[in-house]
Design a protein around this motif. Structure first.
Motif, PDB file in Angstrom:
ATOM      1  N   ASN A  15     -24.079  18.356  17.376  1.00 22.48           N
ATOM      2  CA  ASN A  15     -24.437  19.735  17.724  1.00 22.48           C
ATOM      3  C   ASN A  15     -25.782  20.104  17.126  1.00 22.48           C
ATOM      4  O   ASN A  15     -26.182  19.589  16.075  1.00 22.48           O
ATOM      5  N   SER A  16     -26.488  20.984  17.792  1.00 24.22           N
ATOM      6  CA  SER A  16     -27.750  21.519  17.272  1.00 24.22           C
ATOM      7  C   SER A  16     -27.662  23.031  17.197  1.00 24.22           C
ATOM      8  O   SER A  16     -26.871  23.657  17.899  1.00 24.22           O
ATOM      9  N   GLY A  17     -28.490  23.604  16.312  1.00 24.15           N
ATOM     10  CA  GLY A  17     -28.508  25.053  16.112  1.00 24.15           C
ATOM     11  C   GLY A  17     -27.902  25.477  14.795  1.00 24.15           C
ATOM     12  O   GLY A  17     -28.276  26.495  14.226  1.00 24.15           O
ATOM     13  N   CYS A  18     -26.957  24.688  14.292  1.00 25.70           N
ATOM     14  CA  CYS A  18     -26.322  24.947  12.998  1.00 25.70           C
ATOM     15  C   CYS A  18     -26.128  23.614  12.289  1.00 25.70           C
ATOM     16  O   CYS A  18     -25.515  22.697  12.839  1.00 25.70           O
ATOM     17  N   ALA A  19     -26.660  23.504  11.067  1.00 21.91           N
ATOM     18  CA  ALA A  19     -26.611  22.247  10.329  1.00 21.91           C
ATOM     19  C   ALA A  19     -25.256  21.978   9.680  1.00 21.91           C
ATOM     20  O   ALA A  19     -24.992  20.852   9.261  1.00 21.91           O
ATOM     21  N   ASN A  20     -24.417  22.994   9.567  1.00 22.83           N
ATOM     22  CA  ASN A  20     -23.159  22.857   8.833  1.00 22.83           C
ATOM     23  C   ASN A  20     -23.426  22.217   7.466  1.00 22.83           C
ATOM     24  O   ASN A  20     -22.734  21.298   7.041  1.00 22.83           O
ATOM     25  N   ALA A  21     -24.430  22.735   6.789  1.00 28.09           N
ATOM     26  CA  ALA A  21     -24.831  22.243   5.468  1.00 28.09           C
ATOM     27  C   ALA A  21     -24.723  23.366   4.449  1.00 28.09           C
ATOM     28  O   ALA A  21     -24.986  24.531   4.770  1.00 28.09           O
ATOM     29  N   TYR A  22     -24.332  23.027   3.234  1.00 27.78           N
ATOM     30  CA  TYR A  22     -24.094  24.003   2.168  1.00 27.78           C
ATOM     31  C   TYR A  22     -23.023  24.998   2.625  1.00 27.78           C
ATOM     32  O   TYR A  22     -23.167  26.218   2.481  1.00 27.78           O
ATOM     33  N   THR A  23     -21.942  24.444   3.169  1.00 25.96           N
ATOM     34  CA  THR A  23     -20.860  25.256   3.733  1.00 25.96           C
ATOM     35  C   THR A  23     -19.513  24.948   3.087  1.00 25.96           C
ATOM     36  O   THR A  23     -18.468  25.396   3.583  1.00 25.96           O
ATOM     37  N   GLY A  24     -19.514  24.159   2.003  1.00 24.89           N
ATOM     38  CA  GLY A  24     -18.314  23.934   1.219  1.00 24.89           C
ATOM     39  C   GLY A  24     -17.186  23.237   1.957  1.00 24.89           C
ATOM     40  O   GLY A  24     -17.384  22.515   2.928  1.00 24.89           O
ATOM     41  N   GLN A  25     -15.963  23.492   1.491  1.00 30.16           N
ATOM     42  CA  GLN A  25     -14.785  22.847   2.062  1.00 30.16           C
ATOM     43  C   GLN A  25     -14.575  23.240   3.522  1.00 30.16           C
ATOM     44  O   GLN A  25     -14.167  22.414   4.345  1.00 30.16           O
ATOM     45  N   LYS A  26     -14.880  24.489   3.854  1.00 33.06           N
ATOM     46  CA  LYS A  26     -14.737  24.926   5.242  1.00 33.06           C
ATOM     47  C   LYS A  26     -15.649  24.105   6.142  1.00 33.06           C
ATOM     48  O   LYS A  26     -15.246  23.696   7.246  1.00 33.06           O
ATOM     49  N   GLY A  27     -16.845  23.850   5.689  1.00 35.02           N
ATOM     50  CA  GLY A  27     -17.786  23.065   6.484  1.00 35.02           C
ATOM     51  C   GLY A  27     -17.268  21.661   6.751  1.00 35.02           C
ATOM     52  O   GLY A  27     -17.382  21.142   7.863  1.00 35.02           O
ATOM     53  N   TYR A  28     -16.666  21.051   5.706  1.00 33.43           N
ATOM     54  CA  TYR A  28     -16.111  19.704   5.865  1.00 33.43           C
ATOM     55  C   TYR A  28     -14.966  19.727   6.878  1.00 33.43           C
ATOM     56  O   TYR A  28     -14.880  18.863   7.767  1.00 33.43           O
ATOM     57  N   GLU A  29     -14.112  20.716   6.755  1.00 34.07           N
ATOM     58  CA  GLU A  29     -12.985  20.831   7.682  1.00 34.07           C
ATOM     59  C   GLU A  29     -13.473  21.072   9.112  1.00 34.07           C
ATOM     60  O   GLU A  29     -12.897  20.555  10.081  1.00 34.07           O
ATOM     61  N   ASP A  30     -14.558  21.837   9.238  1.00 34.01           N
ATOM     62  CA  ASP A  30     -15.117  22.081  10.569  1.00 34.01           C
ATOM     63  C   ASP A  30     -15.683  20.795  11.176  1.00 34.01           C
ATOM     64  O   ASP A  30     -15.594  20.581  12.388  1.00 34.01           O
ATOM     65  N   ALA A  31     -16.290  19.948  10.338  1.00 34.78           N
ATOM     66  CA  ALA A  31     -16.810  18.660  10.825  1.00 34.78           C
ATOM     67  C   ALA A  31     -15.664  17.791  11.341  1.00 34.78           C
ATOM     68  O   ALA A  31     -15.794  17.123  12.374  1.00 34.78           O
ATOM     69  N   VAL A  32     -14.555  17.811  10.622  1.00 29.03           N
ATOM     70  CA  VAL A  32     -13.366  17.073  11.072  1.00 29.03           C
ATOM     71  C   VAL A  32     -12.889  17.620  12.420  1.00 29.03           C
ATOM     72  O   VAL A  32     -12.539  16.846  13.332  1.00 29.03           O
ATOM     73  N   VAL A  33     -12.901  18.937  12.552  1.00 29.71           N
ATOM     74  CA  VAL A  33     -12.474  19.558  13.806  1.00 29.71           C
ATOM     75  C   VAL A  33     -13.368  19.106  14.963  1.00 29.71           C
ATOM     76  O   VAL A  33     -12.889  18.877  16.086  1.00 29.71           O
TER      77      VAL A  33
END
Length: 385
Positions: A65-83
C-alpha cells in the motif's frame, strides 16, 4: 508508455489501483524468496512482520500500500500489517504466512484498513502478466515519484526484472524505497539471500538523494524456478544489473531533481574504500547544489572525498567530469588543469558524472544521486499538510 518487466518473468502476475494518494498493488509469484530491509532503528510494522515471514524462504504473493507508511504505530500497526496479509490471503486463496507486505507514505499514521480491503478485493481479479497490469501495479506504489521505475534483464536462459518506488528520504543502507524483484531462474534460498545482499550493497546502498534513511525500506526477490538452474555467477551479475538500473532510476527521480549525479571512484585500496568515498561525495549538499547551479566546483568534490575517512594522497588524485558522452579533465595528479568552459558545458545536460582516481590501489565503486533544488524544500516543507 506501458512497460513489461516483472510480468515478463514466467510465473508472475500483478496489478494495482490508485485513489488519490492511496494506492494498493498485488503481485503474485510462488517461489524461493529473500529480502533486505532498512537499518533504521525505527522499523515500520510491515518490516517487523516481514523479517519474520521471510525466514521461511518462500513467498506466494506481495501486498503493498502507498499513502500510509504504517510506521511508528506500535502494536496496532503490527496487527494491521498482519491484517493486510489476511486480506490478500482471502482475495487470492493463499496462506497469509506466505504473503509479503510492504507500506510507504506518511510516518506516524494508522492504516485505513477498510480502504485497503476494498482495494484488495478490486485488484485481485485483475492480476495479469500484461504490460497494462504491471503499469497499474507500479503506479499504485508511487508517492512523490514522478515516473514509474521498471527494470528488465534478459539472459539467454533466464530473466531478472523488478519494479520499485523511491524519490525522497533516500540514503545509503537503503532509502525510502520499495523494490520487488523477480526471476524465473531456479535459485536456492542461500544463494538468493547472498546474491540479493551483494546486489543491494552495490546498488540501493549507494544511492543518496537527501541523506535521510527511511523506516520502511525493503527489497524482496522471488525466484519462480520456471527457467531451471543457472550458473550462480551469471545469476548474481544479472540481479546486480537489475538492482543497479532501479537504483539509478531512483536517483534520477530524486525529489525536485533536475539532474542525475554519478560519482565513480577508482584507484582505491579496497572496494569498501571506494564506496565510502563515492557515498560521501554524492551526499554532500555543497556538491549537489553546485551540480544544480552547473558550477564545476571540483574543490567541493575533492574536499568531500577527504572527509570520507579513507587514506589517500590528495596530491596524487585525478578528477574528470563527464556528461555521459564527453569526458574532460579537471585535476591530474593533484594539479588543476580544468578548462572551465568545457567543464561547465558538461554540466548542462540531465546527467553529470565525476570520475575520481585516488591513485592508491586498483579497486573501484560508484554511487548515484541527484542535484539539490528549491523544489526539494517545497515538497518536504508541506509533506503532511
Amino acid at each position: 508508455m506501458k512497460k513489461r518487466s516483472i510480468c515478463a518473468v514466467e510465473g508472475v502476475t500483478a496489478c494495482g489501483m490508485k485513489e488519490g494518494k492511496f494506492g494498493l498493488a498485488l503481485i503474485r509469484a510462488t517461489g524461493t524468496a529473500a529480502g533486505v530491509f532498512t537499518e533504521n532503528l525505527v522499523k515500520a510494522a510491515p518490516i517487523q512482520l516481514m523479517r519474520t515471514q521471510i525466514r521461511k524462504g518462500k513467498l506466494d504473493a506481495v501486498i503493498v500500500n502507498s499513502g500510509c507508511a504504517n510506521a511508528y504505530t506500535g502494536q496496532k500497526g503490527y496487527e494491521d500489517a498482519v491484517v493486510m496479509t489476511e486480506y490478500a490471503s482471502s482475495a487470492l486463496g493463499l496462506e497469509p504466512d506466505r504473503i509479503g507486505v510492504a507500506s510507504t507514505g506518511v510516518i506516524g499514521r494508522y492504516l485505513d484498513l477498510p480502504l485497503i480491503r476494498k482495494q484488495c478485493v478490486a485488484v485481485a481479479p485483475a492480476l495479469a502478466s500484461s504490460a497494462e497490469a504491471e503499469t497499474h501495479a507500479a503506479a499504485a506504489i508511487m508517492t512523490t515519484d514522478t515516473v514509474q521505475k521498471h527494470a528488465l534483464v534478459e539472459k539467454e536462459t533466464f530473466t531478472v526484472a523488478g519494479i520499485c518506488k523511491g524519490s525522497g528520504m533516500i540514503a545509503p543502507n537503503m532509502g525510502t524505497m520499495l523494490a520487488f524483484i523477480y526471476t524465473d531462474a531456479d535459485v536456492g534460498a542461500k544463494q538468493l539471500r547472498d546474491s540479493l545482499k551483494l546486489a543491494t550493497k552495490r546498488s540501493f546502498n549507494r544511492v543518496v538523494v537527501d541523506g535521510d534513511s527511511s523506516t520502511n525500506d525493503i527489497a524482496l526477490c522471488t525466484a519462480t524456478g520456471e527457467a531451471g538452474k543457472v550458473r550462480e555467477e551469471e545469476f548474481s551479475a544479472a540481479l546486480e544489473e537489475c538492482c543497479r538500473s532501479l537504483a539509478k532510476q531512483i536517483a534520477a527521480d530524486g525529489e525536485g531533481a533536475t539532474k542525475l549525479l554519478e560519482i565513480r571512484v577508482t584507484g582505491a585500496v579496497k572496494e569498501s574504500d571506494a564506496a565510502r568515498v563515492a557515498r560521501t561525495v554524492i551526499e554532500s549538499p555543497l556538491v549537489k547544489t553546485a551540480v544544480y547551479g552547473e558550477d564545476p566546483n571540483w574543490g567541493r568534490v575533492v574536499a568531500a572525498a577527504g572527509r570520507a575517512r579513507v587514506k589517500f594522497d590528495p596530491n596524487a588524485v585525478s578528477l574528470w567530469i563527464s556528461d555521459g558522452k564527453n569526458k574532460y579533465p579537471l585535476v591530474k595528479s593533484g594539479e588543476i588543469i580544468a578548462d572551465l568552459k568545457k567543464a561547465k558545458q558538461a554540466m548542462s545536460g540531465k546527467t553529470v558524472i565525476f570520475i575520481l582516481d585516488l591513485a592508491a590501489g586498483r579497486e573501484e565503486a560508484s554511487a548515484w544521486g541527484c542535484d539539490l533544488t528549491e523544489r526539494y524544500v517545497e515538497i518536504n516543507g508541506r509533506y503532511t499538510t
